[in-house]
Write an enzyme that holds these catalytic residues in place. Structure first.
Site, short mmCIF file in Angstrom:
data_model
loop_
_atom_site.label_atom_id
_atom_site.label_comp_id
_atom_site.label_asym_id
_atom_site.label_seq_id
_atom_site.Cartn_x
_atom_site.Cartn_y
_atom_site.Cartn_z
N ASP A 158 2.70 -0.97 16.59
CA ASP A 158 1.68 -0.38 15.71
C ASP A 158 2.13 -0.56 14.27
O ASP A 158 3.35 -0.55 13.99
CB ASP A 158 1.52 1.13 16.00
CG ASP A 158 2.51 1.96 15.17
OD1 ASP A 158 3.63 2.15 15.66
OD2 ASP A 158 2.16 2.35 14.04
N HIS A 214 -11.40 -8.44 9.85
CA HIS A 214 -10.75 -9.74 10.07
C HIS A 214 -9.27 -9.56 10.42
O HIS A 214 -8.78 -10.13 11.41
CB HIS A 214 -10.87 -10.64 8.84
CG HIS A 214 -9.99 -11.85 8.96
ND1 HIS A 214 -10.31 -12.93 9.76
CD2 HIS A 214 -8.75 -12.11 8.45
CE1 HIS A 214 -9.33 -13.81 9.73
NE2 HIS A 214 -8.37 -13.35 8.94
N CYS A 223 -14.32 -13.39 14.19
CA CYS A 223 -14.63 -12.01 13.78
C CYS A 223 -15.94 -11.96 13.01
O CYS A 223 -16.46 -12.99 12.55
CB CYS A 223 -13.49 -11.44 12.94
SG CYS A 223 -13.57 -11.85 11.19
N CYS A 225 -15.78 -13.62 9.54
CA CYS A 225 -15.70 -15.09 9.52
C CYS A 225 -16.97 -15.75 10.06
O CYS A 225 -17.28 -16.89 9.71
CB CYS A 225 -14.49 -15.55 10.33
SG CYS A 225 -12.94 -15.11 9.51
N CYS A 255 -11.80 -18.39 13.41
CA CYS A 255 -11.79 -16.95 13.73
C CYS A 255 -13.19 -16.53 14.15
O CYS A 255 -14.18 -16.95 13.55
CB CYS A 255 -11.34 -16.14 12.51
SG CYS A 255 -11.35 -14.35 12.82
N ASP A 295 1.26 9.76 17.83
CA ASP A 295 2.63 9.92 17.40
C ASP A 295 2.87 11.42 17.24
O ASP A 295 1.94 12.20 17.08
CB ASP A 295 2.88 9.16 16.09
CG ASP A 295 4.37 8.96 15.84
OD1 ASP A 295 4.72 8.30 14.86
OD2 ASP A 295 5.18 9.49 16.63
C1 LIG Z 1 8.65 2.73 7.69
C2 LIG Z 1 7.77 2.27 8.88
C3 LIG Z 1 6.62 3.24 9.10
C4 LIG Z 1 7.27 0.85 8.67
O1 LIG Z 1 8.56 2.20 10.10
C5 LIG Z 1 9.26 3.24 10.55
O2 LIG Z 1 9.42 4.24 9.93
N1 LIG Z 1 9.74 3.04 11.82
C6 LIG Z 1 10.11 4.17 12.62
C7 LIG Z 1 8.94 4.96 13.07
C8 LIG Z 1 7.61 4.70 12.79
N2 LIG Z 1 6.84 5.66 13.39
C9 LIG Z 1 7.65 6.56 14.05
N3 LIG Z 1 7.31 7.65 14.75
C10 LIG Z 1 8.30 8.39 15.30
N4 LIG Z 1 7.98 9.49 16.01
N5 LIG Z 1 9.62 8.05 15.17
C11 LIG Z 1 10.02 6.94 14.47
O3 LIG Z 1 11.22 6.65 14.37
C12 LIG Z 1 8.98 6.15 13.87
ZN LIG Z 2 -12.00 -13.48 10.84
#
Ligand SMILES: CC(C)(C)OC(=O)NCc1c[nH]c2nc(N)[nH]c(=O)c12
Ligand SMILES: [Zn+2]
Length: 373
Positions: free
Chosen positions: A267, A336, A307, A310, A305, A94
């Site tokens: 993710d 798990h 894993c 488990c 499961c 990210d």
């Molecule tokens: C609050 C949580 C983390 C559950 O979701 C979000 O914030 N969702 C949005 C999000 C997560 N990761 C990102 N990375 C980047 N570059 N931009 C984003 O908008 C997001």
């Molecule tokens: Zn398991």
């Protein structure tokens, strides 16, 4: 040949759900897929060997954290993130934008980038499209995320409009400096909860022809119905021949709805975070392992499961470890929960291929008690 390519295997005839394969320089993986989060170059408490054993094909790591510590120069000297953490599967990083807003002591955002104070030592730092791309090239991740602003919720229209326009200009700047042929740069759609801004963000990013697209700025505290509405509106405008990635999502019910709307990649820190809070994920909801009901329960966390937890240990033993604050208990729950999500996505993908996704979805939602968030 682009570094990242998407191969459609099966489109569900009744919904946006689809099964595919994503090809990367570090291997190919089936979609829909859930990516274990390894924020600081480690999926907390889990080894690369265990990640392979559970079938993980790609993991996520974070520019923001590795930029602050240990610094991307060191990781580059180590030969990149794959070598540094000894993981030979695919890696997505990210871009740091989101983390700055949610972790750093935000100082200010300008057209140039973001100045903030490190949450580690309070020192002044600067991230921008160019810095984020340099860090991600040092890390050598297979999938690089554009530097964007994740618009908070709620946000007024004017702010969302200006921020989304800047995110588009930042995406262009990322594209200009992301020159590595072995890495694929994904654009990130923003636009807040405004359909016209989401459409504009999609159109401007698709114009730049990225190898994949993420939907950002959702799951930021809005009601789930609103998230699904924005998702439905956004995904249908994205190209069908490229991967779609819903960032930060999520719990099993959100994964099913995201897949139904045509998302391929997900993710979330959820599985490892709730593991560290002593909770196991199962097809019927969550087990809070400290509960007395598990005291003499010698069954595995989940029947069927496969894993490590488990196959070798009981709920009673894991409850004991959690109550005794034994680290091994948290490791077993992480193993798990991560394996549960891999199995969950595999079953969902099979249902799409066998044209019974609708039945899978109804069956799952009927049996899943959402439990405490
Ligand atoms: C609050 C949580 C983390 C559950 O979701 C979000 O914030 N969702 C949005 C999000 C997560 N990761 C990102 N990375 C980047 N570059 N931009 C984003 O908008 C997001
Ligand atoms: Zn398991």
């Amino acid at each position: 040949m682009p570094a990242i390519t998407y191969e459609l295997i099966k489109q569900d005839p009744a919904t946006g759900a689809r099964a595919g394969i994503i090809h990367t320089p570090h291997g190919s993986f089936p979609t829909p897929i859930f990516m274990p989060v390894g924020t600081q170059a480690s999926v907390k408490g889990v080894s690369p060997e265990e990640l392979h054993d559970m079938g993980a094909g790609i993991i996520l790591s974070n520019t923001y954290h590795l930029f602050l510590r240990p610094g991307s120069d060191l990781v580059r000297e180590a030969g990149g993130l794959h070598k540094f953490m000894n993981w030979d599967g695919a890696i997505l990083t990210d871009s740091g934008g989101f983390q700055v807003f949610s972790l750093g002591d935000l100082r200010k955002i300008t057209e140039e980038g973001v100045t903030f104070r490190s949450h580690i030592d309070g020192s002044k730092k600067f991230l921008s499209p160019e810095v984020s791309m340099k860090v991600q090239m040092d890390l050598g991740s297979d999938i690089v995320m554009a530097f964007d602003e994740c618009i908070p919720y709620p946000a007024d229209y004017d702010y969302a409009k200006a921020s989304t326009a800047r995110t588009t200009r930042w995406a262009q700047r990322c594209k200009e400096v992301m020159t590595s042929p072995h890495q694929g740069l994904f654009g990130i759609v923003q636009g807040g909860m405004y359909k016209d801004l989401r459409t504009r963000s999609v159109n401007e990013l698709v114009e730049m022809d990225f190898p994949g697209y993420a939907v950002g700025g959702l799951s930021v505290g809005e009601p789930k119905e609103l998230m699904y509405e924005m998702l439905d509106h956004t995904v249908e405008q994205l190209p069908k021949d490229k991967p779609r990635y819903l960032m930060g999502v999520g719990t099993p019910d959100c994964l099913v709805e995201g897949v139904m709307h045509g998302i391929d990649m997900f993710d979330c820190v959820f599985p490892t975070r709730v593991a560290r809070n002593g909770t196991a994920m199962t097809w019927n909801g969550r087990l809070v392992m400290k509960n007395a009901e598990f005291t003499s329960d010698f069954r595995p966390l989940e029947e069927g499961c496969d894993c490590y937890a488990c196959r070798n240990f009981s709920r009673a033993y894991i409850r004991h470890l959690v109550r005794a604050n034994e680290i091994f208990g948290l490791r077993l729950l992480s193993l798990h929960n991560l394996r549960f999500l891999q199995r969950f996505m595999h079953e969902m993908r099979q249902s799409i291929i066998e044209e019974r996704f609708g039945e899978f979805r109804r069956n799952f939602l009927d049996n899943y008690n959402y439990g405490a968030k």
